[in-house]
Design an enzyme around this catalytic site. Structure first.
Site, PDB file in Angstrom:
ATOM      1  N   HIS A  79      -6.087  -2.133  -7.313  1.00  0.00           N
ATOM      2  CA  HIS A  79      -7.089  -2.861  -6.521  1.00  0.00           C
ATOM      3  C   HIS A  79      -8.113  -3.615  -7.359  1.00  0.00           C
ATOM      4  CE1 HIS A  79      -5.249  -0.977  -3.118  1.00  0.00           C
ATOM      5  NE2 HIS A  79      -6.140  -1.430  -2.276  1.00  0.00           N
TER       6      HIS A  79
ATOM      7  N   ARG B 277     -10.914  10.224  -4.924  1.00  0.00           N
ATOM      8  CA  ARG B 277     -10.512   9.191  -3.963  1.00  0.00           C
ATOM      9  C   ARG B 277     -10.408   7.822  -4.622  1.00  0.00           C
ATOM     10  NH1 ARG B 277     -12.594   8.321   2.323  1.00  0.00           N
ATOM     11  NH2 ARG B 277     -11.294   6.506   2.717  1.00  0.00           N
TER      12      ARG B 277
ATOM     13  N   GLU C 281       0.846  -1.210   0.000  1.00  0.00           N
ATOM     14  CA  GLU C 281       0.000   0.000   0.000  1.00  0.00           C
ATOM     15  C   GLU C 281       0.882   1.261   0.000  1.00  0.00           C
ATOM     16  OE1 GLU C 281      -3.179  -0.107  -0.522  1.00  0.00           O
ATOM     17  OE2 GLU C 281      -4.130  -1.775   0.558  1.00  0.00           O
TER      18      GLU C 281
HETATM   19  N1  LIG Z   1     -10.693   0.791   5.766  1.00  0.00           N
HETATM   20  C1  LIG Z   1      -9.798   0.927   4.824  1.00  0.00           C
HETATM   21  O1  LIG Z   1      -9.637   2.008   4.243  1.00  0.00           O
HETATM   22  C2  LIG Z   1      -8.931  -0.244   4.466  1.00  0.00           C
HETATM   23  C3  LIG Z   1      -7.815  -0.063   3.640  1.00  0.00           C
HETATM   24  C4  LIG Z   1      -6.991  -1.156   3.376  1.00  0.00           C
HETATM   25  C5  LIG Z   1      -7.295  -2.398   3.935  1.00  0.00           C
HETATM   26  N2  LIG Z   1      -8.395  -2.532   4.723  1.00  0.00           N
HETATM   27  C6  LIG Z   1      -8.706  -3.832   5.346  1.00  0.00           C
HETATM   28  O2  LIG Z   1      -7.658  -4.149   6.249  1.00  0.00           O
HETATM   29  C7  LIG Z   1      -7.590  -5.565   6.405  1.00  0.00           C
HETATM   30  C8  LIG Z   1      -6.153  -6.012   6.312  1.00  0.00           C
HETATM   31  O3  LIG Z   1      -5.430  -5.378   7.351  1.00  0.00           O
HETATM   32  P1  LIG Z   1      -4.180  -6.081   8.026  1.00  0.00           P
HETATM   33  O4  LIG Z   1      -3.260  -6.583   6.973  1.00  0.00           O
HETATM   34  O5  LIG Z   1      -3.655  -5.137   9.051  1.00  0.00           O
HETATM   35  O6  LIG Z   1      -4.854  -7.382   8.671  1.00  0.00           O
HETATM   36  P2  LIG Z   1      -5.040  -7.918  10.165  1.00  0.00           P
HETATM   37  O7  LIG Z   1      -5.683  -6.896  11.024  1.00  0.00           O
HETATM   38  O8  LIG Z   1      -5.711  -9.224  10.079  1.00  0.00           O
HETATM   39  O9  LIG Z   1      -3.540  -8.119  10.660  1.00  0.00           O
HETATM   40  C9  LIG Z   1      -2.734  -9.096  10.037  1.00  0.00           C
HETATM   41  C10 LIG Z   1      -2.164 -10.100  11.049  1.00  0.00           C
HETATM   42  O10 LIG Z   1      -1.186  -9.468  11.852  1.00  0.00           O
HETATM   43  C11 LIG Z   1      -1.467  -9.668  13.244  1.00  0.00           C
HETATM   44  N3  LIG Z   1      -0.930  -8.497  13.937  1.00  0.00           N
HETATM   45  C12 LIG Z   1      -1.435  -7.242  13.934  1.00  0.00           C
HETATM   46  N4  LIG Z   1      -0.593  -6.407  14.541  1.00  0.00           N
HETATM   47  C13 LIG Z   1       0.470  -7.149  14.981  1.00  0.00           C
HETATM   48  C14 LIG Z   1       1.671  -6.829  15.652  1.00  0.00           C
HETATM   49  N5  LIG Z   1       1.993  -5.571  15.976  1.00  0.00           N
HETATM   50  N6  LIG Z   1       2.536  -7.827  15.926  1.00  0.00           N
HETATM   51  C15 LIG Z   1       2.245  -9.102  15.542  1.00  0.00           C
HETATM   52  N7  LIG Z   1       1.136  -9.468  14.877  1.00  0.00           N
HETATM   53  C16 LIG Z   1       0.250  -8.489  14.598  1.00  0.00           C
HETATM   54  C17 LIG Z   1      -2.955  -9.825  13.299  1.00  0.00           C
HETATM   55  O11 LIG Z   1      -3.356 -10.505  14.463  1.00  0.00           O
HETATM   56  C18 LIG Z   1      -3.220 -10.629  12.027  1.00  0.00           C
HETATM   57  O12 LIG Z   1      -2.955 -11.979  12.273  1.00  0.00           O
HETATM   58  C19 LIG Z   1      -8.453  -6.161   5.303  1.00  0.00           C
HETATM   59  O13 LIG Z   1      -9.644  -6.628   5.890  1.00  0.00           O
HETATM   60  C20 LIG Z   1      -8.730  -4.976   4.384  1.00  0.00           C
HETATM   61  O14 LIG Z   1      -9.985  -5.097   3.732  1.00  0.00           O
HETATM   62  C21 LIG Z   1      -9.199  -1.480   5.004  1.00  0.00           C
HETATM   63 ZN   LIG Z   2      -5.902  -1.695  -0.178  1.00  0.00          ZN
END
Ligand SMILES: NC(=O)c1ccc[n+]([C@@H]2O[C@H](COP(=O)([O-])OP(=O)(O)OC[C@H]3O[C@@H](n4cnc5c(N)ncnc54)[C@H](O)[C@@H]3O)[C@@H](O)[C@H]2O)c1
Ligand SMILES: [Zn+2]
Length: 350
Positions: free
Chosen positions: A238, A231, A184
């Protein structure tokens, strides 16, 4: 420490730096947050950071309750959302109280959604602990859960009161999850930040990467909070990424799918004569530097078909973002046939 202001209707600060979880109580006081605090976290993050956060909040006199759900995208559904709402209600949370998301994008998306609908809306705070959540999902106010029919199909727009990105938390991430966030960040650099792009080609500190990404996203979100126009640029890579995620039954994480999507759109943009070969190669090399994929084994036909069943489908066309150069991307609406053709070009070697 860096502080970036997000200039939307109810504007807020994103504070980025080391050791900020220990400062969270003071930051919330300074932000004018009072009342009870309902922390939501996942089963990986809670054992690492929940105690430190709770202590910091209690030291400033806050009453704190916490809810922990099983980590992973498979928890980002209506059932977990319902458990969070019931937890808030059972613990007497009122409209004066505040929810706190402590975790990655999954935690942030669900806590934001719960805050947007609990008692028709309460305040919430984001404490992102993945690079992806720091550079992208914790800022901008999009929240969601997944439905059986697809990802992010139910949600609300709600901006947090403050975002606290403690870069120390990124040290416990595994390499692959860290790289998800880097995809990202690379997207952001291609869209609007040449200096960040060059910085990522060398080596940059997390604090710098996060603050540059947040500044760019903040600028776009303040121009178009509800994604009616500009935006949509943030969806660079994506359209193919969502198809890859769906075709893999969500076994490929979002960030890795975005990296493949960026690679595909870079090659397709080059083949269409829009992007110079050397810039295309630099994009591919940058993704590879972080061990990210730049392509996929799924067929262009399947990818295009999936794209037309995406929630962003518009009548008979969908929008894709093409790359003309760093800081120079364009939104185009294209038909199903054209989508397959672009994916085909993007998936063939240079
Ligand atoms: N709202 C938005 O604008 C937006 C933008 C991009 C992505 N998203 C969403 O975000 C999600 C993906 O986010 P993600 O990749 O953070 O996923 P996630 O929250 O599942 O985190 C990924 C993994 O890392 C672990 N983890 C988190 N922090 C940690 C740390 N500090 N140390 C060790 N382990 C840790 C979590 O438990 C999980 O297993 C998707 O659902 C996606 O659709 C939303
Ligand atoms: Zn994204």
């Amino acid at each position: 420490m860096q502080r970036v202001h997000i200039d939307v209707k109810n504007g807020y600060d994103v504070i980025i730096g080391q050791g900020l979880i220990k400062e969270a109580g003071r930051i919330l006081k300074d932000t004018g947050i009072s009342g009870k605090l309902g922390i939501v976290s996942d089963s990986n993050v809670a054992p690492l950071y929940l105690d430190a956060l709770t202590s910091s909040l209690k030291e400033m006199g806050y009453e704190v309750i916490s809810f922990v759900f099983p980590a992973g995208e498979q928890s980002k559904n209506l059932s977990t959302l319902s458990s969070i709402l019931e937890f808030f209600a059972e613990n007497g949370m009122t409209r004066k109280d505040t929810a706190i998301a402590l975790g990655g994008g999954v935690t942030g998306d669900m806590t934001g959604f719960a805050s947007g609908v609990y008692m028709r809306g309460i305040s919430y705070v984001q404490i992102p602990t993945t690079l992806l959540a720091c550079v992208d999902s914790s800022v901008g106010g999009k929240t969601a859960v997944d439905l059986d029919a697809g990802k992010n199909l139910a949600g609300v727009f709600i901006q947090p009161k403050v975002v606290i990105a403690d870069t120390d938390t990124l040290k416990t991430l595994d390499k692959k999850t860290y790289a998800d966030g880097m995809a990202e960040a690379i997207k952001t650099a291609i869209l609007g930040d040449r200096e960040l792009f060059e910085g990522l080609e060398k080596e940059e500190a997390d604090e710098y990467i996060i603050s540059r990404c947040v500044k760019y996203k903040g600028k776009i979100v303040s121009e178009d909070e509800f994604e009616m126009g500009v935006r949509k640029l943030l969806n660079l890579g994506h359209t193919p990424a969502h198809s890859i995620e769906k075709l893999s039954s969500y076994t490929i994480p979002h960030g890795h799918a975005v990296a493949s999507g960026l690679g595909i759109m870079a090659r397709a943009s080059y083949k269409e004569g829009l992007l110079k070969k050397d810039i295309c190669e630099r994009i591919l090399r940058l993704l590879e530097k972080y061990s990210l994929p730049t392509n996929t084994d799924f067929s262009s036909k399947d990818m295009a078909r999936e794209a037309f069943f995406d929630k962003k489908r518009q009548k008979n066309s969908i929008s894709v973002i093409k790359i003309r150069g760093i800081e120079d991307c364009i939104i185009e609406n294209i038909s199903l046939d054209k989508t397959e053709e672009i994916f085909e070009k993007g998936m063939a070697s240079l």
